[in-house]
Design an enzyme around this catalytic site. Structure first.
Site, mmCIF file in Angstrom:
data_model
loop_
_atom_site.group_PDB
_atom_site.id
_atom_site.type_symbol
_atom_site.label_atom_id
_atom_site.label_comp_id
_atom_site.label_asym_id
_atom_site.label_seq_id
_atom_site.Cartn_x
_atom_site.Cartn_y
_atom_site.Cartn_z
ATOM 1 N N HIS B 63 0.819 -1.211 0.000
ATOM 2 C CA HIS B 63 0.000 0.000 0.000
ATOM 3 C C HIS B 63 0.855 1.264 0.000
ATOM 4 O O HIS B 63 0.555 2.230 -0.701
ATOM 5 C CB HIS B 63 -0.910 -0.038 1.239
ATOM 6 N N HIS B 114 -10.502 3.216 -0.859
ATOM 7 C CA HIS B 114 -10.675 2.813 0.526
ATOM 8 C C HIS B 114 -11.542 1.563 0.543
ATOM 9 O O HIS B 114 -12.565 1.491 1.225
ATOM 10 C CB HIS B 114 -11.277 3.954 1.360
ATOM 11 N N ARG B 135 -7.524 15.391 3.191
ATOM 12 C CA ARG B 135 -6.285 15.844 3.845
ATOM 13 C C ARG B 135 -5.121 15.892 2.859
ATOM 14 O O ARG B 135 -4.232 16.735 2.975
ATOM 15 C CB ARG B 135 -5.955 14.962 5.053
ATOM 16 N N ASP B 136 -5.128 14.999 1.866
ATOM 17 C CA ASP B 136 -4.096 15.062 0.822
ATOM 18 C C ASP B 136 -4.157 16.402 0.104
ATOM 19 O O ASP B 136 -3.123 16.987 -0.244
ATOM 20 C CB ASP B 136 -4.308 13.944 -0.217
ATOM 21 N N GLN B 260 -11.078 2.481 11.800
ATOM 22 C CA GLN B 260 -10.834 3.866 12.167
ATOM 23 C C GLN B 260 -12.165 4.600 12.105
ATOM 24 O O GLN B 260 -12.902 4.468 11.159
ATOM 25 C CB GLN B 260 -9.874 4.522 11.191
ATOM 26 N N ASP B 524 -5.514 8.580 -11.379
ATOM 27 C CA ASP B 524 -6.058 7.234 -11.575
ATOM 28 C C ASP B 524 -6.020 6.429 -10.294
ATOM 29 O O ASP B 524 -5.158 6.607 -9.440
ATOM 30 C CB ASP B 524 -5.293 6.494 -12.670
ATOM 31 N N ASN B 562 -3.420 6.291 -7.139
ATOM 32 C CA ASN B 562 -3.232 5.278 -6.127
ATOM 33 C C ASN B 562 -3.419 3.908 -6.759
ATOM 34 O O ASN B 562 -4.146 3.755 -7.739
ATOM 35 C CB ASN B 562 -4.250 5.621 -5.006
#
Lengths: 83, 771, 250
Positions: B63, B114, B135-136, B260, B524, B562
């Site tokens: 990851h 996700h 947040r990115d 989370q 992408d 990602n």
């Protein structure tokens, strides 16, 4: 009518944003004695007639399977309340 | 000898590690391979400490390290021409790519997966997916301005789809809505192949002034490192609970949650707080905490900087005081950021934190020794070259080969199969097929989902679902804005992984052009199965090759994204699903083209741009008949580019009032959707196309040939429109006219269907299954 | 990287500010629609003044908008924590004072006004339990308030509705009182989108200076960005208060 009360709380290790926000507000109103707040859910299951062991067992099962999400929540209390 | 001999609360120091080389470490449980562990020992010249092991294991995971795909992903960089780089301010490798929009404005966007968390706990999984991608965007110095979410679920009628769909949609809604970010589009696909592995991808876009651009690097010796936002808890380290063996205190919670929980309120406050920091230029470098938490943030900041970094880990504010150093380093608690601040700005930084009631703690400072040093009460527990953690991780050249079954799959064409017998031919049969198509799970109206999302907040949304692309204004003074569309077709990509990836790009490119925007950047999210399966690895290699080739032809660079691997149930991988997001620029969003015609377009001419071929393999109609085989539609990217230019020019010059791309469901779906967009009917005839392209009515309506669009042209613009298309040698056909009085879609000589019947079919499906 | 100013665009302050009114827009932690509300104020021709929840200075504003959002995450009850903000104390005093400061609460702002007891009743979760975003048809029931005087009585308008806790509830006595005193400002037309008692979408206080409603007029002020990408029916809220202020100051 007798009730079965079920209390569900987020597991201790899971973040509780609700409790956190309330905990932040308390001192602003002068309530300074409380270190933390955790918010839970209370369910009342109404039973028509006597609460047998079998019914209580059903309530426990319902609490574990439907009323709580076992991935993030614990059933912390299942009790009969007679009015 | 094992760690147990140390007894003490976990403090496995560097000194201790050097002195106790034989200690057995749980590297295998942490997912490291034996060669990888050996490499770590070689790098350090000793065994790693427990904390170092924690860092390397998460940062060297698939990851975080892209170890199976790095060698393929390089093609994106290699195939970028200088022309494609012209507007690129920050390329791949940072939190998100940044593209210049002119006028001192820039835009940053990224799509991420996700998937797995959203299957385990759909609501929180999807919610934290939005949180992470947002947040990115913040960490680039930008104000987030919109989100989108391409979703893929299992069969619509499978009992577990209830749990997943309700959870994912409510999670995206509750988190995104609470952040004040309009949700402007996405897609929703149902296919049994995603039953045990739904795909929940999230995209965020942000806008910034050039001077606000921030990067994730720690520079300037003596600058302070600060962690701010939520406290650190045991979130997301369930799988890593083996590290609890660092400590042998029986009273501590034995199980750490893998789930989370997101706190959108905390994130909203964090956004405003960060924007104020940027405005006052109070941070030198900033990094969000996502996967691998502090491990990732410290090692990446240090590796990207010009020196090293020293951090005292006991300074981290904890939600759970029993966490061990390794767990603190691995925790994926949400809503946290790490920044580098000059000593002069410390006071001002603290004032902003206080204003927003955001908690913070100073962890350490930037050094000049090129080392990342982490201490625990002053004792060194991590001493590494940060590049070895964050950048120079392992890299694999995984074996891959074209699967043996691929030829047979491609030979099994729809029309030759049993499923392709007795295709609709009469007007009544075709009408029934149109209604079946637009009511089908993939083609039906998705407003059951989108009405749970706020599409208005911000006051800048110019187009949103169900329009082809979402459009948001960035500059109120000039109307400057962006259009974004995300697309993928897992079935096409399964049939031909190379072409399928290109088709995903072609469709999202087309959708952006359809809105009138000039495509300028691509992000992408490559969702595939296990890279250890040579069949899957081949799909992945082909996909990356196809996408990078296509980007080069279309002239749009991939700016970030990602890779999500191991999407499979047992040994069955999902269809290879490269989700491609294209971003386009609109000088004035007031000129954007909606995907349907209104009452006041009555009498406008309807044109089909592009040629139709007999291409039904992998189509939605074949899918409805339970068939998947043959070859996906071909795509000529030069033609695609030409179509894009026509759509953009026609939109800019006011030649078209509505435009809709042709993709899944072909002309039948496009015409139905255009009629349904504002409930205004149309009369069309297929004769010219059938004759020109040599097709029957059914194929004309249901073929999924690429590089096509339907447009509505005002009568006063028809001459200009025809002059432009013929000058460019583009194939167009006049299909018919917008007919506001008819309240129906009439395909002359075939069938007439009322707007009411179309609507009932289109809107009933989601409500039927999800209430 | 250069930072040149855009070449196109008018950077001068609008000069047509009716009565030079200053309208405050309050921001709480978690407020979302403050920038939209400020834009609506400017579109109406007034000056928008940012008010921070933790401050105590109303900055001499002529009216206040409490915008929508999820202040404090709506975690305890919608509006329950914001109600105790220092700025809210000032607003409540000013609204109840002789001067009768006009106050408009939108969505979360409406919830804050009911929690502050400036308006009666309360909001609970939508009856269908989901967040709902749609273009909503409303009827103007009372055009005699500070924020609705520009509408015709009975006029139907379309503005944006988007909320999770939008079901207006109050006891029967209160509901009867609101209707008898003509204090229902807006009702939902057609389908009741959240189960609100008597289809009430918005109400006012007795004096008509305080109005609260669940739907969002500030999202319907600019063609191209409002309901159905066209509607501007919400702008009249903001021009109404300017008319009210001009009249009130004479």
């Amino acid at each position: 009518m007798p009730r079965i009360v079920v209390d569900v709380m987020l597991k201790p290790e899971i973040l509780d944003p609700q409790g956190k926000a309330i905990a932040g507000a308390l001192p602003r109103l002068g309530f300074t004695s409380f270190e933390a707040v955790r918010q839970g859910k209370r369910f009342e299951l109404f039973v028509d007639g006597e609460v047998t062991d079998e019914i209580l067992a059903q309530a426990r099962e319902a609490a574990e399977t439907l009323l709580s999400n076992p991935v993030i929540e614990d059933v912390v209390n299942v009790e009969v309340v007679a009015d | 000898m094992s760690l147990e001999a140390t007894k003490e609360f976990n403090i496995d120091t560097v000194e201790n590690a050097a002195a106790t080389p034989k200690v057995e470490l749980p590297w295998a449980e942490l997912g490291l391979k034996d060669n990888e562990f050996a490499e770590i020992v070689k790098i350090l010249g000793r065994r790693p400490t427990a904390a170092e092991l924690a860092m390397y294991s998460v940062m060297w995971s698939e990851h975080c390290s892209y170890k199976s795909t790095k060698n393929h992903l390089r093609q994106f960089g290699q195939k970028v021409t200088p022309e494609m780089k012209k507007d690129l301010m920050v390329g791949m490798g940072e939190n998100a790519g940044v593209t210049n929009l002119g006028d001192g404005w820039a835009v940053t966007f990224k799509i991420e997966s996700h998937n797995s968390p959203s299957f385990v706990e759909p609501h929180q999984g999807a919610a934290t997916g939005i949180g992470g991608i947002v947040r990115d965007i913040i960490s680039m110095g930008a104000r987030p301005i919109a989100v989108m979410d391409p979703l893929r679920f299992g069969a619509i009628d499978h009992p577990d789809s209830q749990r997943v769909v309700h959870g994912v949609v409510s999670g995206i809604g509750s988190y995104g809505n609470s952040l004040g970010l309009p949700n402007i589009g996405g897609e929703t696909v149902f296919d049994p192949i995603y039953q045990g592995n739904p795909l929940v991808n999230a995209l965020a876009v942000g806008a910034l002034r050039h001077e606000d651009l921030r990067l994730a690097n720690a520079s300037g010796v003596g600058n302070k490192v600060v962690l701010f936002g939520a406290r650190t808890g045991g979130d997301g380290i369930g799988g890593a609970s083996v590290l609890a063996s660092e400590s042998f205190d029986d009273t501590k919670p034995s199980k750490r949650p893998a789930v989370q929980v997101g706190d959108p309120f905390a994130e909203k406050v964090l956004i405003e707080c960060c924007l104020e920091l940027f405005k006052a230029s109070l941070v030198e470098g900033i990094q969000d905490l996502g996967a691998a938490g502090i491990s990732c943030a410290t090692s990446e900041l240090a590796a990207n900087g010009d020196g090293g970094m020293n951090v005292e880990l006991t300074s981290v504010l904890l939600r759970d005081p029993t966490l061990t150093p390794g767990e603190i380093l691995m925790s994926e608690s949400q809503e946290r950021m790490m920044a580098v601040v000059t000593p002069d700005n410390v006071k001002a930084f603290e004032a902003v934190m206080d204003k927003y009631a955001v908690e913070y703690s100073w962890l350490g400072e930037v050094t000049d020794d090129n080392r990342l040093t982490i201490t625990w009460n002053g004792e060194v527990i991590v001493d590494v070259d940060p590049s070895t953690v964050a950048v120079d991780g392992p890299e694999y050249d995984r074996p891959y080969a074209r699967p043996q079954w691929q030829d047979a799959l491609q030979a099994d064409t729809f029309k030759a199969s049993n499923a392709g017998k007795n295709l609709p031919a009469s007007g009544d049969e075709i009408k029934a097929a149109v209604l079946e198509l637009i009511a089908s799970p993939n083609m039906c109206d998705k407003s059951w989902i989108t009405r749970q999302y706020d599409r208005y907040v911000g006051g800048n949304t110019a187009l949103s679902s169900p329009d082809d692309a979402g459009v948001v204004r960035i500059d109120e003074e000039t109307g400057l804005g962006v259009a974004i569309a995300t697309d993928a077709n897992g079935r096409y990509t399964y049939l031909d992984p190379y072409l399928g990836a290109q088709l995903a790009l072609a469709e999202s490119y087309r959708n952006v052009a359809t809105s009138g925007a000039i495509p300028i950047a691509v992000s992408d999210c490559l969702n595939y199965g296990s890279p250890e399966d040579p069949d899957v690895m081949w799909q992945l290699a082909e996909g990356i090759r196809g996408l990078s080739d296509a980007c080069q032809v279309l002239g749009v660079p991939v700016t970030g994204g990602n890779v999500s691997l191991y999407n499979q149930t047992g040994t069955t991988a999902i269809h290879p699903t490269p989700v491609v997001a294209t971003l386009g620029k609109l000088d004035d969003v007031a000129r954007r083209t909606p995907s349907g015609w209104r009452e006041d377009a009555d009498g406008q001419a309807i044109y089909l741009i592009g040629k139709t071929f007999d291409e039904l393999d992998g189509s939605e109609f074949a899918n409805l008949r339970g068939h998947l085989g043959g070859l996906p539609p071909k795509v000529d990217l030069e033609v695609e580019k030409e179509l894009g230019e026509i759509l953009i020019n026609a939109s800019r010059d006011g030649m078209i009032d509505a435009a809709h791309d042709l993709s899944e469901g072909g002309l039948a779906a496009a015409l139905s959707e255009m009629v349904l967009r504002y409930g205004v009917g149309a009369r069309v005839a297929l004769d010219d196309i059938k004759k020109r392209d040599g097709l029957d009515s059914f194929t004309t309506l249901f073929s999924e040939s690429q590089s096509r669009a339907v447009v509505a042209v005002p009568r006063s613009e028809e001459v200009r429109f025809n002059d432009m298309t013929s000058a460019r040698g583009v194939t167009v056909a006049r299909l018919g006219i917008v007919d506001a009085q008819s309240k129906s879609l009439e395909v002359q000589g075939e069938f007439t269907v009322s707007v009411e019947d179309l609507r009932e079919a289109h809107e009933g499906t989601m409500v039927k299954y999800f209430g | 990287m250069s930072t040149e100013l855009p070449l196109i665009g008018d950077y001068s302050t609008p000069t047509t500010q009716l009565s030079g009114a200053r309208i405050g827009v309050v921001t709480f932690p978690g407020t979302l629609d403050d920038r939209d509300a400020a834009r609506a104020v400017r579109a109406a021709g007034a000056e928008a003044v940012s008010l921070w929840h933790a401050d105590t200075d109303l900055q001499d504003v002529d009216a206040v908008v409490i915008p929508g959002g999820f202040s404090y995450g709506d975690y305890l009850r919608a509006g329950a924590i914001s109600r105790f903000a220092p700025m809210m104390d000032k607003i409540v005093d000013a609204a109840n004072s002789e001067a009768k400061l006009p106050v408009l609460g939108i969505c979360n702002g409406f919830q804050i006004l009911t929690e502050s007891h400036l308006l009666p009743g309360s909001m609970i979760k939508n009856d269908h339990l989901k967040f709902l975003c749609r273009d909503q048809l409303l009827r103007v029931e009372n055009n005699q308030t500070a924020w609705t005087n520009g509408y015709e009585a009975g006029q139907e308008i379309t503005i944006v509705l988007k909320n999770q806790d939008g079901q207006y509830v109050a006891d029967e006595k209160t509901l009867d009182m609101l209707e008898a005193e003509n204090r229902v400002a807006f009702s939902y037309v057609g389908w009741n989108p959240n189960g609100s008692r008597r289809s009430i979408a918005g109400i006012s206080n007795e004096a008509g200076n305080v109005v609260g409603l669940m739907p969002h007029p500030e999202h319907a002020i600019e063609a191209g960005f409002g309901p159905d990408h066209r509607g501007t029916d919400g702008l009249t809220f903001f021009t109404s208060v300017l008319t009210h202020l001009v009249g009130g100051k004479k």
